[in-house]
Design a protein around this motif. Structure first.
Motif, PDB file in Angstrom:
ATOM      1  N   SER B   9       0.839  -1.208   0.000  1.00  0.00           N
ATOM      2  CA  SER B   9       0.000   0.000   0.000  1.00  0.00           C
ATOM      3  C   SER B   9       0.869   1.251   0.000  1.00  0.00           C
ATOM      4  O   SER B   9       0.393   2.335  -0.276  1.00  0.00           O
ATOM      5  N   SER B  14       3.431  -2.326   5.087  1.00  0.00           N
ATOM      6  CA  SER B  14       3.657  -3.075   3.842  1.00  0.00           C
ATOM      7  C   SER B  14       5.052  -2.808   3.290  1.00  0.00           C
ATOM      8  O   SER B  14       5.649  -3.682   2.648  1.00  0.00           O
ATOM      9  N   ARG B 100     -11.973  -5.944   2.961  1.00  0.00           N
ATOM     10  CA  ARG B 100     -10.892  -5.456   2.102  1.00  0.00           C
ATOM     11  C   ARG B 100      -9.685  -6.390   2.054  1.00  0.00           C
ATOM     12  O   ARG B 100      -9.177  -6.710   0.977  1.00  0.00           O
ATOM     13  N   ASN B 101      -9.231  -6.842   3.206  1.00  0.00           N
ATOM     14  CA  ASN B 101      -8.056  -7.717   3.165  1.00  0.00           C
ATOM     15  C   ASN B 101      -8.345  -9.046   2.476  1.00  0.00           C
ATOM     16  O   ASN B 101      -7.470  -9.633   1.845  1.00  0.00           O
ATOM     17  N   PHE B 104      -8.156  -8.169  -1.185  1.00  0.00           N
ATOM     18  CA  PHE B 104      -6.764  -7.940  -1.593  1.00  0.00           C
ATOM     19  C   PHE B 104      -5.964  -9.252  -1.613  1.00  0.00           C
ATOM     20  O   PHE B 104      -5.186  -9.522  -2.532  1.00  0.00           O
ATOM     21  N   LEU B 105      -6.142 -10.061  -0.587  1.00  0.00           N
ATOM     22  CA  LEU B 105      -5.431 -11.345  -0.553  1.00  0.00           C
ATOM     23  C   LEU B 105      -5.861 -12.254  -1.701  1.00  0.00           C
ATOM     24  O   LEU B 105      -5.049 -13.016  -2.236  1.00  0.00           O
ATOM     25  N   ILE B 122       1.918 -10.278   3.272  1.00  0.00           N
ATOM     26  CA  ILE B 122       0.980  -9.220   3.662  1.00  0.00           C
ATOM     27  C   ILE B 122       1.401  -8.687   5.036  1.00  0.00           C
ATOM     28  O   ILE B 122       1.697  -9.466   5.949  1.00  0.00           O
ATOM     29  N   ILE B 124       0.019  -7.341   7.618  1.00  0.00           N
ATOM     30  CA  ILE B 124      -0.968  -7.087   8.665  1.00  0.00           C
ATOM     31  C   ILE B 124      -0.358  -7.310  10.034  1.00  0.00           C
ATOM     32  O   ILE B 124       0.581  -8.078  10.193  1.00  0.00           O
ATOM     33  N   TYR B 132      -9.506  -3.858  12.811  1.00  0.00           N
ATOM     34  CA  TYR B 132     -10.105  -4.529  11.654  1.00  0.00           C
ATOM     35  C   TYR B 132     -10.086  -6.041  11.850  1.00  0.00           C
ATOM     36  O   TYR B 132      -9.025  -6.630  12.056  1.00  0.00           O
ATOM     37  N   ASP B 134     -10.211  -8.343   9.823  1.00  0.00           N
ATOM     38  CA  ASP B 134      -9.406  -9.086   8.847  1.00  0.00           C
ATOM     39  C   ASP B 134      -7.908  -8.800   8.982  1.00  0.00           C
ATOM     40  O   ASP B 134      -7.138  -8.923   8.039  1.00  0.00           O
ATOM     41  N   CYS B 135      -7.496  -8.415  10.189  1.00  0.00           N
ATOM     42  CA  CYS B 135      -6.065  -8.314  10.505  1.00  0.00           C
ATOM     43  C   CYS B 135      -5.690  -9.316  11.583  1.00  0.00           C
ATOM     44  O   CYS B 135      -4.568  -9.292  12.089  1.00  0.00           O
ATOM     45  N   THR B 165       3.108 -13.573   6.893  1.00  0.00           N
ATOM     46  CA  THR B 165       2.685 -12.385   7.659  1.00  0.00           C
ATOM     47  C   THR B 165       3.755 -12.038   8.687  1.00  0.00           C
ATOM     48  O   THR B 165       3.539 -12.190   9.892  1.00  0.00           O
TER      49      THR B 165
END
Lengths: 225, 225
Positions: B9, B14, B100-101, B104-105, B122, B124, B132, B134-135, B165
């Protein structure tokens, strides 16, 4: 009224899936994708089907999946291969788009979360089989498990968004019969990968569709070249 | 040379994640998203970071996620809230973008499959926590299980694409220290949600970043308004 997000490509399967969701009493929120597919013409059918079923809303996601490559459906340099309606599991055709159903389902889940829908409907099936790994029951099972921890609505509010696959275990013949029984306007649908006004009749998608109609003893109302 | 797809990003996390992948000997294939986010300016940083790490390729996926709605980051009518660097799990802020993640993934996995990469990176993290869902580690665990059945490469060829990760269990302080040690050009990164040339200093993303730098005892080189 309960809401469902329906993944709608405008083909036979997703249109039938929309009819099932409607019959089950859901208000339809359709989602379609312009992913730079060569058969973008399918989106006209998607719109016609969404209109036919009185979709409350129909969103179009535009995304340059051709930047990823690796598929005859998004890369003009790869020819759409002739179809095989009896494909074996390990024979994944060039029309496979890497992780497409995963990407599409992810957007649908996002949309379902945003509008607080109860369910996502996807018309995948694994009997008369496209050869795509992301059309199999084990893929959907794992996606369901993931969906249960992926969103705010599931992780925090402990509400599950159902992932409905009413066609998963139907043959194409059964899908055609079901579509006919449900009154799906099959003349509005588009399945061909090549993307002309008339269906090619020889790509995988056309062959599976024609096999289904032939076995159901019903004439396919769309024109073939 | 082994290949990695890196979700980039242009932010602190990232960019640090890219440095880790590089250090581990991967050739970098970066993927960034123009999802109609208000801080589209981050893509300039993403490009600068990809260039810095000599990415073999850097693809930009463009997609109208604002059509889905439900987030301050994609809906101009929702104000970016003031940040809270000590957010509790059930306090998901308005900057959360539905799924969103996951989206994106899914693209990153598709790209990894198309280029036959071994891993997806990723950045995260779940310690100094964005709020979030999704983190979180459980999200990534389920995504890994799904990835193993989602693609041709995994389902048919039985090759797994690793989902890496490296920052998952690091605090922001540790990320800043790690970035500094790895020589990440922090002056090129952009974290602020608001999207001006100078960081706002008060949104969630700025607050977490500033907290990390403060605790690490290092001055953040990017300008603040």
């Amino acid at each position: 009224m309960k809401k469902a997000v329906v993944l709608l490509s405008g083909g036979l399967d997703s249109s039938t899936c929309t009819a099932v969701a409607k019959k089950e009493g859901y208000e339809i929120y359709a989602i379609s994708f312009d992913y730079h597919q060569r058969h973008k013409i399918e989106l006209k059918s998607a719109k016609a089907i969404a209109d036919f079923y009185g979709a409350k809303k129909h969103i179009f996601i535009e995304t340059n999946m051709d930047a990823i490559g690796g598929s005859a459906l998004t890369d003009g340099n790869i020819t759409v291969p002739e179809g095989d309606a009896n494909r074996s599991f390990n024979d994944v055709p060039d029309t496979y788009v890497p992780a497409r159903n995963l990407i599409f389902l992810s957007y649908a889940l996002a949309y379902a979360e945003a509008i607080e829908a109860e369910a996502v409907f996807i018309g995948i099936n694994s009997v008369d089989y496209s050869g795509y790994p992301d059309c199999r029951p084990e893929f959907i099972e794992k996606f369901r498990e993931l969906a249960d921890v992926a969103t705010k609505i599931s992780a925090v509010d402990k509400k599950k968004i159902k992932i409905e696959t009413p066609l998963l275990n139907l043959s194409k013949k059964e899908i055609v019969l079901s579509a006919t029984e449900l009154g799906v306007p099959l003349e509005l649908t588009h399945s061909c990968y090549v993307g002309g006004e008339k269906a090619c009749g020889v790509c995988d998608s056309c062959k599976l569709r024609l096999k289904g109609f032939a076995e159901a003893g019903i004439k396919d109302p769309v024109p073939y070249a």
